[in-house]
Design a protein around this motif. Structure first.
Motif, PDB file in Angstrom:
ATOM      1  N   LYS A  78       2.088  31.598  35.320  1.00 48.99           N
ATOM      2  CA  LYS A  78       2.057  31.015  33.975  1.00 48.99           C
ATOM      3  C   LYS A  78       1.164  29.780  33.868  1.00 48.99           C
ATOM      4  O   LYS A  78       1.018  29.225  32.793  1.00 48.99           O
ATOM      5  CB  LYS A  78       3.483  30.698  33.502  1.00 48.99           C
ATOM      6  N   THR A  79       0.556  29.341  34.991  1.00 43.17           N
ATOM      7  CA  THR A  79      -0.459  28.278  34.899  1.00 43.17           C
ATOM      8  C   THR A  79      -1.864  28.867  34.725  1.00 43.17           C
ATOM      9  O   THR A  79      -2.803  28.132  34.416  1.00 43.17           O
ATOM     10  CB  THR A  79      -0.472  27.383  36.152  1.00 43.17           C
ATOM     11  N   THR A  80      -2.017  30.170  34.955  1.00 43.79           N
ATOM     12  CA  THR A  80      -3.335  30.801  34.933  1.00 43.79           C
ATOM     13  C   THR A  80      -3.980  30.656  33.557  1.00 43.79           C
ATOM     14  O   THR A  80      -3.366  30.973  32.546  1.00 43.79           O
ATOM     15  CB  THR A  80      -3.220  32.292  35.318  1.00 43.79           C
ATOM     16  N   GLY A  81      -5.208  30.178  33.564  1.00 41.05           N
ATOM     17  CA  GLY A  81      -5.938  29.978  32.318  1.00 41.05           C
ATOM     18  C   GLY A  81      -5.620  28.667  31.631  1.00 41.05           C
ATOM     19  O   GLY A  81      -6.218  28.346  30.606  1.00 41.05           O
ATOM     20  N   GLN A  82      -4.677  27.923  32.186  1.00 34.64           N
ATOM     21  CA  GLN A  82      -4.338  26.614  31.627  1.00 34.64           C
ATOM     22  C   GLN A  82      -4.644  25.540  32.675  1.00 34.64           C
ATOM     23  O   GLN A  82      -5.696  24.929  32.636  1.00 34.64           O
ATOM     24  CB  GLN A  82      -2.872  26.600  31.188  1.00 34.64           C
ATOM     25  N   GLN A  83      -3.732  25.352  33.608  1.00 35.83           N
ATOM     26  CA  GLN A  83      -3.993  24.370  34.668  1.00 35.83           C
ATOM     27  C   GLN A  83      -4.793  24.958  35.824  1.00 35.83           C
ATOM     28  O   GLN A  83      -5.395  24.216  36.599  1.00 35.83           O
ATOM     29  CB  GLN A  83      -2.674  23.814  35.203  1.00 35.83           C
ATOM     30  N   THR A  84      -4.776  26.290  35.948  1.00 38.35           N
ATOM     31  CA  THR A  84      -5.441  26.929  37.081  1.00 38.35           C
ATOM     32  C   THR A  84      -6.473  27.939  36.594  1.00 38.35           C
ATOM     33  O   THR A  84      -6.513  28.309  35.419  1.00 38.35           O
ATOM     34  CB  THR A  84      -4.419  27.618  38.006  1.00 38.35           C
ATOM     35  N   TYR A  85      -7.298  28.374  37.522  1.00 32.40           N
ATOM     36  CA  TYR A  85      -8.434  29.257  37.235  1.00 32.40           C
ATOM     37  C   TYR A  85      -7.988  30.489  36.445  1.00 32.40           C
ATOM     38  O   TYR A  85      -6.993  31.132  36.783  1.00 32.40           O
ATOM     39  CB  TYR A  85      -9.100  29.662  38.551  1.00 32.40           C
ATOM     40  N   HIS A  86      -8.749  30.814  35.407  1.00 36.04           N
ATOM     41  CA  HIS A  86      -8.316  31.836  34.442  1.00 36.04           C
ATOM     42  C   HIS A  86      -8.289  33.258  34.988  1.00 36.04           C
ATOM     43  O   HIS A  86      -7.726  34.144  34.355  1.00 36.04           O
ATOM     44  CB  HIS A  86      -9.187  31.776  33.176  1.00 36.04           C
ATOM     45  N   PRO A 106      -3.991  42.382  40.587  1.00 35.68           N
ATOM     46  CA  PRO A 106      -3.475  43.497  39.792  1.00 35.68           C
ATOM     47  C   PRO A 106      -2.186  43.095  39.075  1.00 35.68           C
ATOM     48  O   PRO A 106      -1.543  42.102  39.441  1.00 35.68           O
ATOM     49  CB  PRO A 106      -3.204  44.570  40.839  1.00 35.68           C
ATOM     50  N   GLU A 107      -1.826  43.873  38.068  1.00 32.10           N
ATOM     51  CA  GLU A 107      -0.674  43.512  37.231  1.00 32.10           C
ATOM     52  C   GLU A 107       0.610  43.342  38.024  1.00 32.10           C
ATOM     53  O   GLU A 107       1.472  42.552  37.647  1.00 32.10           O
ATOM     54  CB  GLU A 107      -0.479  44.545  36.120  1.00 32.10           C
ATOM     55  N   GLU A 108       0.753  44.082  39.126  1.00 29.09           N
ATOM     56  CA  GLU A 108       1.997  43.956  39.899  1.00 29.09           C
ATOM     57  C   GLU A 108       2.160  42.557  40.500  1.00 29.09           C
ATOM     58  O   GLU A 108       3.253  42.191  40.923  1.00 29.09           O
ATOM     59  CB  GLU A 108       2.077  45.030  40.981  1.00 29.09           C
ATOM     60  N   ASN A 109       1.083  41.763  40.534  1.00 24.82           N
ATOM     61  CA  ASN A 109       1.163  40.389  41.040  1.00 24.82           C
ATOM     62  C   ASN A 109       0.945  39.357  39.944  1.00 24.82           C
ATOM     63  O   ASN A 109       0.514  38.236  40.213  1.00 24.82           O
ATOM     64  CB  ASN A 109       0.153  40.178  42.178  1.00 24.82           C
ATOM     65  N   TRP A 110       1.251  39.712  38.712  1.00 19.92           N
ATOM     66  CA  TRP A 110       1.241  38.755  37.613  1.00 19.92           C
ATOM     67  C   TRP A 110       2.662  38.205  37.492  1.00 19.92           C
ATOM     68  O   TRP A 110       3.576  38.893  37.039  1.00 19.92           O
ATOM     69  CB  TRP A 110       0.825  39.424  36.303  1.00 19.92           C
ATOM     70  N   LEU A 111       2.854  36.982  37.900  1.00 19.48           N
ATOM     71  CA  LEU A 111       4.186  36.390  37.959  1.00 19.48           C
ATOM     72  C   LEU A 111       4.568  35.780  36.615  1.00 19.48           C
ATOM     73  O   LEU A 111       3.753  35.120  35.973  1.00 19.48           O
ATOM     74  CB  LEU A 111       4.235  35.313  39.045  1.00 19.48           C
ATOM     75  N   GLU A 112       5.815  35.952  36.237  1.00 18.22           N
ATOM     76  CA  GLU A 112       6.322  35.413  34.976  1.00 18.22           C
ATOM     77  C   GLU A 112       6.968  34.054  35.178  1.00 18.22           C
ATOM     78  O   GLU A 112       7.920  33.716  34.489  1.00 18.22           O
ATOM     79  CB  GLU A 112       7.329  36.407  34.355  1.00 18.22           C
ATOM     80  N   VAL A 113       6.458  33.291  36.128  1.00 11.72           N
ATOM     81  CA  VAL A 113       6.970  31.949  36.394  1.00 11.72           C
ATOM     82  C   VAL A 113       5.790  30.981  36.453  1.00 11.72           C
ATOM     83  O   VAL A 113       4.647  31.381  36.660  1.00 11.72           O
ATOM     84  CB  VAL A 113       7.772  31.874  37.718  1.00 11.72           C
ATOM     85  N   VAL A 114       6.087  29.707  36.259  1.00 12.54           N
ATOM     86  CA  VAL A 114       5.082  28.654  36.387  1.00 12.54           C
ATOM     87  C   VAL A 114       5.029  28.239  37.855  1.00 12.54           C
ATOM     88  O   VAL A 114       6.061  27.932  38.450  1.00 12.54           O
ATOM     89  CB  VAL A 114       5.449  27.449  35.496  1.00 12.54           C
ATOM     90  N   VAL A 115       3.843  28.250  38.437  1.00 10.93           N
ATOM     91  CA  VAL A 115       3.690  27.878  39.843  1.00 10.93           C
ATOM     92  C   VAL A 115       2.711  26.692  39.934  1.00 10.93           C
ATOM     93  O   VAL A 115       1.525  26.858  40.203  1.00 10.93           O
ATOM     94  CB  VAL A 115       3.186  29.058  40.696  1.00 10.93           C
TER      95      VAL A 115
END
Length: 196
Positions: free
Chosen positions: A122-130, A173-182
């Motif tokens: 959930k940081t992807t594209g915001q605090q981390t690389y998109h 891949p989608e199977e490694n798209w986490l629904e948490v903020v890391v």
């Protein structure tokens, strides 16, 4: 150390010192090395990569499920043809109160033990690389079902294509798209050093 809850203050201090040293070594590589992903014309502007502060809560135990006959999977890349990997393991872990699974991959032609773990959170594209970040682990011996290993999200890093579009990088891949903020590991690269 397999779990931050079991760590002594001395263990945690030693681990934090190791993380900080790895980051300093990486900054030195990015500044001076001929294989640095930072284009030469931007290196004078480089003052170090951006990171979240090391946090032992993002160093978590994960139970391993191994595929006897790994499934092949093609990972899309930022440029060019997909790269074929083998889905060799599933990691089951708890992160920020959520039970999650992540797949680990090996290249089909690669005989080394390195397990590649590309992911988004959930940081992807915001605090981390998109386009997501990577982790790797190199187990000392072949993993078997039920093994418990430590995944350290503080070591999550950007692919080289975060710094220059000339690189072709596998996408999580989608199977490694986490629904948490890391909020751990490497943040977005400094804009002054990105060649796009």
């Amino acid at each position: 150390m397999t779990d931050s809850e079991d760590a002594t203050p001395e263990d945690t201090d030693r681990w934090m010192a190791e993380v900080r040293q790895m980051r300093a070594d990486k900054d030195e590589f990015f500044t001076d090395h001929p294989q640095s992903p930072i284009q030469p014309e931007y290196r004078d502007e480089f003052e170090g990569l951006n990171y979240f502060e090391p946090d032992p809560d993002f160093r978590v135990p994960a139970r391993v499920r191994v595929y006897g006959n790994p499934d092949p999977i093609e990972l899309d890349v930022t440029a060019g043809s997909p790269i074929r990997y083998l889905r060799s393991v599933i990691f089951e872990l708890e992160l920020r109160g959520e039970r999650i699974q992540m797949a680990g991959y090996r290249q089909e032609s690669d005989d080394d033990r390195t397990i590649f773990i590309p992911f988004r959170d959930k940081t992807t594209g915001q605090q981390t690389y998109h386009r997501g970040r990577y982790m790797e682990m190199e187990p000392d011996e072949d993993l078997v079902n039920g093994d418990v290993v430590t995944l350290d999200f503080n070591l999550a890093y950007n692919p080289f294509c975060a710094y220059a579009e000339t690189f072709a990088c596998p996408l999580p891949p989608e199977e490694n798209w986490l629904e948490v903020v890391v909020p751990a590991g490497e943040k977005k690269p400094p804009e002054a050093i990105v060649d796009d």
